[in-house]
Design a protein around this motif. Sequence first.
Motif, PDB file in Angstrom:
ATOM      1  N   HIS A 248       0.818  -1.219   0.000  1.00 38.76           N
ATOM      2  CA  HIS A 248       0.000   0.000   0.000  1.00 38.76           C
ATOM      3  C   HIS A 248       0.854   1.272   0.000  1.00 38.76           C
ATOM      4  CE1 HIS A 248      -3.449  -2.553   0.612  1.00 38.76           C
ATOM      5  NE2 HIS A 248      -2.958  -3.019   1.745  1.00 38.76           N
ATOM      6  N   LYS A 249       2.106   1.146  -0.377  1.00 39.74           N
ATOM      7  CA  LYS A 249       2.980   2.315  -0.471  1.00 39.74           C
ATOM      8  C   LYS A 249       3.373   2.521  -1.926  1.00 39.74           C
ATOM      9  CE  LYS A 249       7.495   4.163   0.848  1.00 39.74           C
ATOM     10  NZ  LYS A 249       8.771   3.894   1.563  1.00 39.74           N
ATOM     11  N   LEU A 250       3.096   3.700  -2.442  1.00 37.67           N
ATOM     12  CA  LEU A 250       3.414   4.006  -3.831  1.00 37.67           C
ATOM     13  C   LEU A 250       4.915   4.184  -3.981  1.00 37.67           C
ATOM     14  CD1 LEU A 250       2.153   4.585  -6.630  1.00 37.67           C
ATOM     15  CD2 LEU A 250       2.135   7.003  -6.003  1.00 37.67           C
ATOM     16  N   LEU A 251       5.493   3.380  -4.887  1.00 38.93           N
ATOM     17  CA  LEU A 251       6.939   3.419  -5.086  1.00 38.93           C
ATOM     18  C   LEU A 251       7.348   4.323  -6.240  1.00 38.93           C
ATOM     19  CD1 LEU A 251       7.865  -0.358  -4.574  1.00 38.93           C
ATOM     20  CD2 LEU A 251       7.885   1.497  -2.893  1.00 38.93           C
ATOM     21  N   VAL A 252       6.659   4.225  -7.376  1.00 35.81           N
ATOM     22  CA  VAL A 252       7.063   4.997  -8.549  1.00 35.81           C
ATOM     23  C   VAL A 252       5.879   5.127  -9.485  1.00 35.81           C
ATOM     24  CG1 VAL A 252       7.833   3.023  -9.931  1.00 35.81           C
ATOM     25  CG2 VAL A 252       8.897   5.247 -10.296  1.00 35.81           C
ATOM     26  N   GLU A 253       5.896   6.184 -10.299  1.00 37.58           N
ATOM     27  CA  GLU A 253       4.932   6.410 -11.366  1.00 37.58           C
ATOM     28  C   GLU A 253       5.693   6.726 -12.648  1.00 37.58           C
ATOM     29  OE1 GLU A 253       1.008   8.143  -9.004  1.00 37.58           O
ATOM     30  OE2 GLU A 253       2.413   9.543  -9.951  1.00 37.58           O
ATOM     31  N   GLN A 254       5.319   6.041 -13.707  1.00 34.33           N
ATOM     32  CA  GLN A 254       6.018   6.187 -14.982  1.00 34.33           C
ATOM     33  C   GLN A 254       5.022   6.556 -16.071  1.00 34.33           C
ATOM     34  OE1 GLN A 254       9.258   5.956 -15.007  1.00 34.33           O
ATOM     35  NE2 GLN A 254       9.710   6.130 -17.183  1.00 34.33           N
ATOM     36  N   PRO A 255       5.222   7.699 -16.772  1.00 36.12           N
ATOM     37  CA  PRO A 255       4.283   8.063 -17.851  1.00 36.12           C
ATOM     38  C   PRO A 255       4.482   7.179 -19.073  1.00 36.12           C
ATOM     39  CG  PRO A 255       6.070   9.656 -17.704  1.00 36.12           C
ATOM     40  CD  PRO A 255       6.260   8.724 -16.560  1.00 36.12           C
ATOM     41  N   TRP A 256       3.407   6.987 -19.813  1.00 35.75           N
ATOM     42  CA  TRP A 256       3.420   6.145 -21.015  1.00 35.75           C
ATOM     43  C   TRP A 256       2.490   6.777 -22.045  1.00 35.75           C
ATOM     44  CZ3 TRP A 256       1.465   0.355 -21.235  1.00 35.75           C
ATOM     45  CH2 TRP A 256       1.723  -0.149 -22.504  1.00 35.75           C
ATOM     46  N   ALA A 257       3.060   7.246 -23.151  1.00 31.94           N
ATOM     47  CA  ALA A 257       2.291   7.842 -24.249  1.00 31.94           C
ATOM     48  C   ALA A 257       2.007   6.750 -25.275  1.00 31.94           C
ATOM     49  CB  ALA A 257       3.048   9.001 -24.883  1.00 31.94           C
ATOM     50  N   VAL A 258       0.753   6.365 -25.399  1.00 27.19           N
ATOM     51  CA  VAL A 258       0.338   5.286 -26.296  1.00 27.19           C
ATOM     52  C   VAL A 258      -0.213   5.905 -27.574  1.00 27.19           C
ATOM     53  CG1 VAL A 258      -1.080   3.217 -26.519  1.00 27.19           C
ATOM     54  CG2 VAL A 258      -0.227   3.904 -24.270  1.00 27.19           C
ATOM     55  N   GLY A 259       0.330   5.485 -28.704  1.00 28.86           N
ATOM     56  CA  GLY A 259      -0.106   6.015 -29.993  1.00 28.86           C
ATOM     57  C   GLY A 259      -1.485   5.510 -30.389  1.00 28.86           C
ATOM     58  N   ARG A 260      -2.130   6.252 -31.263  1.00 29.84           N
ATOM     59  CA  ARG A 260      -3.472   5.880 -31.727  1.00 29.84           C
ATOM     60  C   ARG A 260      -3.371   4.719 -32.721  1.00 29.84           C
ATOM     61  NH1 ARG A 260      -8.419   8.349 -31.908  1.00 29.84           N
ATOM     62  NH2 ARG A 260      -7.525  10.210 -30.918  1.00 29.84           N
ATOM     63  N   PRO A 261      -4.236   3.716 -32.616  1.00 25.76           N
ATOM     64  CA  PRO A 261      -4.230   2.591 -33.578  1.00 25.76           C
ATOM     65  C   PRO A 261      -4.841   3.008 -34.913  1.00 25.76           C
ATOM     66  CG  PRO A 261      -5.964   2.279 -31.964  1.00 25.76           C
ATOM     67  CD  PRO A 261      -5.198   3.505 -31.533  1.00 25.76           C
ATOM     68  N   TRP A 262      -4.019   3.584 -35.787  1.00 23.01           N
ATOM     69  CA  TRP A 262      -4.527   4.107 -37.061  1.00 23.01           C
ATOM     70  C   TRP A 262      -5.008   2.992 -37.981  1.00 23.01           C
ATOM     71  CZ3 TRP A 262      -5.768   8.913 -37.163  1.00 23.01           C
ATOM     72  CH2 TRP A 262      -5.061   9.848 -36.398  1.00 23.01           C
ATOM     73  N   GLY A 263      -4.550   1.754 -37.755  1.00 17.87           N
ATOM     74  CA  GLY A 263      -5.043   0.657 -38.584  1.00 17.87           C
ATOM     75  C   GLY A 263      -6.540   0.441 -38.428  1.00 17.87           C
ATOM     76  N   VAL A 264      -7.046   0.659 -37.229  1.00 18.12           N
ATOM     77  CA  VAL A 264      -8.483   0.529 -37.006  1.00 18.12           C
ATOM     78  C   VAL A 264      -9.234   1.611 -37.777  1.00 18.12           C
ATOM     79  CG1 VAL A 264     -10.282   0.533 -35.257  1.00 18.12           C
ATOM     80  CG2 VAL A 264      -8.060  -0.487 -34.751  1.00 18.12           C
ATOM     81  N   THR A 265      -8.692   2.835 -37.756  1.00 19.92           N
ATOM     82  CA  THR A 265      -9.321   3.919 -38.512  1.00 19.92           C
ATOM     83  C   THR A 265      -9.314   3.618 -40.012  1.00 19.92           C
ATOM     84  OG1 THR A 265      -8.547   5.470 -36.821  1.00 19.92           O
ATOM     85  CG2 THR A 265      -9.266   6.398 -38.929  1.00 19.92           C
ATOM     86  N   LEU A 266      -8.176   3.113 -40.515  1.00 18.53           N
ATOM     87  CA  LEU A 266      -8.107   2.752 -41.932  1.00 18.53           C
ATOM     88  C   LEU A 266      -9.099   1.651 -42.273  1.00 18.53           C
ATOM     89  CD1 LEU A 266      -6.678   3.009 -44.681  1.00 18.53           C
ATOM     90  CD2 LEU A 266      -4.981   1.367 -43.860  1.00 18.53           C
ATOM     91  N   PHE A 267      -9.241   0.687 -41.377  1.00 17.64           N
ATOM     92  CA  PHE A 267     -10.200  -0.400 -41.617  1.00 17.64           C
ATOM     93  C   PHE A 267     -11.620   0.134 -41.739  1.00 17.64           C
ATOM     94  CE2 PHE A 267     -13.316  -3.199 -39.572  1.00 17.64           C
ATOM     95  CZ  PHE A 267     -13.312  -4.266 -40.467  1.00 17.64           C
ATOM     96  N   TRP A 268     -12.004   1.037 -40.845  1.00 17.71           N
ATOM     97  CA  TRP A 268     -13.361   1.577 -40.891  1.00 17.71           C
ATOM     98  C   TRP A 268     -13.580   2.440 -42.132  1.00 17.71           C
ATOM     99  CZ3 TRP A 268     -17.085  -0.516 -38.415  1.00 17.71           C
ATOM    100  CH2 TRP A 268     -16.885  -1.120 -37.169  1.00 17.71           C
ATOM    101  N   VAL A 269     -12.541   3.167 -42.543  1.00 17.73           N
ATOM    102  CA  VAL A 269     -12.681   3.965 -43.766  1.00 17.73           C
ATOM    103  C   VAL A 269     -12.895   3.055 -44.974  1.00 17.73           C
ATOM    104  CG1 VAL A 269     -11.454   5.516 -45.329  1.00 17.73           C
ATOM    105  CG2 VAL A 269     -11.388   5.941 -42.872  1.00 17.73           C
TER     106      VAL A 269
END
Length: 353
Positions: A248-269
């Motif tokens: 129950h003790k917070l040790l660390v926080e790490q940011p993570w930038a996740v890219g958009r899945p453009w393949g899904v957008t291309l599929f829907w188009v």
Amino acid sequence: MNARRHPATPVRPSAVLTVLALVLLTLGAPLTGGAAAAGGPTAKVSEAEAGTGGTVTVTGAHWRPRALLTLLICGQNMIGGTNACANGDGRAVTVGEDGTFTKKLPVSEPPKPCPCVIHIATVTGKAAAADVAFKVAGHPVAPLPKERTGGERLSVLSARLDGSSGVLTWFGAPPRRKLVVTVGNLGSTPARDPVFEVGSSHGVFAPSWEEQRWRGTIQPGKKAQVKLDVELSAGAHGDYLVSLRYGHKLLVEQPWAVGRPWGVTLFWVLLCVVVSATLFRIGMAVVDKVRPRTARTAPPPPPPSSPPSGPVAADGAPPALPWFTPDTAPEARPHHQISAPTEEIRPTPKGTT
């Protein structure tokens, strides 16, 4: 022998002022600290106990002006974080210019047993929080979980996220990474097979924790490299925050930038284009099927022509054309190439002159 009497030395006003200033400074220091302590964020509730389905009014003072706050009812005094709170029935409120707020909060049962509190915390900006004791009528009450008695005390020295996204992630597969942390044991006893909690959060939402056991022993005063799996939901994109805690003790926080899945957008188009083209062709076929048919007029008969001058078949009908090859047709030859027929030369018999 008579003692000489010295006249009394008058007290200087400057000395008196100096002493008074020192006394005021000595007394003023604790008074200032007490005012600062008393001026921290506070909150109170209109009723100390209420049942599920009712509402209570929460008021607060000494909060940062225009700050956004969240109000949650939490079990186990919120020692397990927001996982012990009724997050679905929480409320948000904006602090006024004078640092106060008033908000009605629906009463709901938290996922953990009481003792319960109403937790008020800032969402953005400088962190500030306050808890108010509250009892949910009819909700079970259980003793608080015991604190760890071991002497191990783990601390994170460095942290990073390893890994990269593949082709499937571009088409919406769950993003995966390895949380690599260097953990040091600052306690007096070894940490054997420690159980860490890895959480991921997006935006203002609370992290969802998952327990992961690391196989190994970290001796006191030693450090070790720990690798833990981190996986997000399918189609996740945006700014995420990976958290690690132990006991129950917070040790660390790490940011993570996740890219958009453009393949899904291309599929829907592409799907929209294919569906639109298919619907268009089906519509044209239906229109062609249901539209009325117009009577076609027969072509006019050809004008009468002169009888053929060539040979005639046995039944009197003209022969099928062409009755000569294109290279032998008279009209196909230029006029300058047409010559008179040559006389056939026959051989002269022997004995004649």
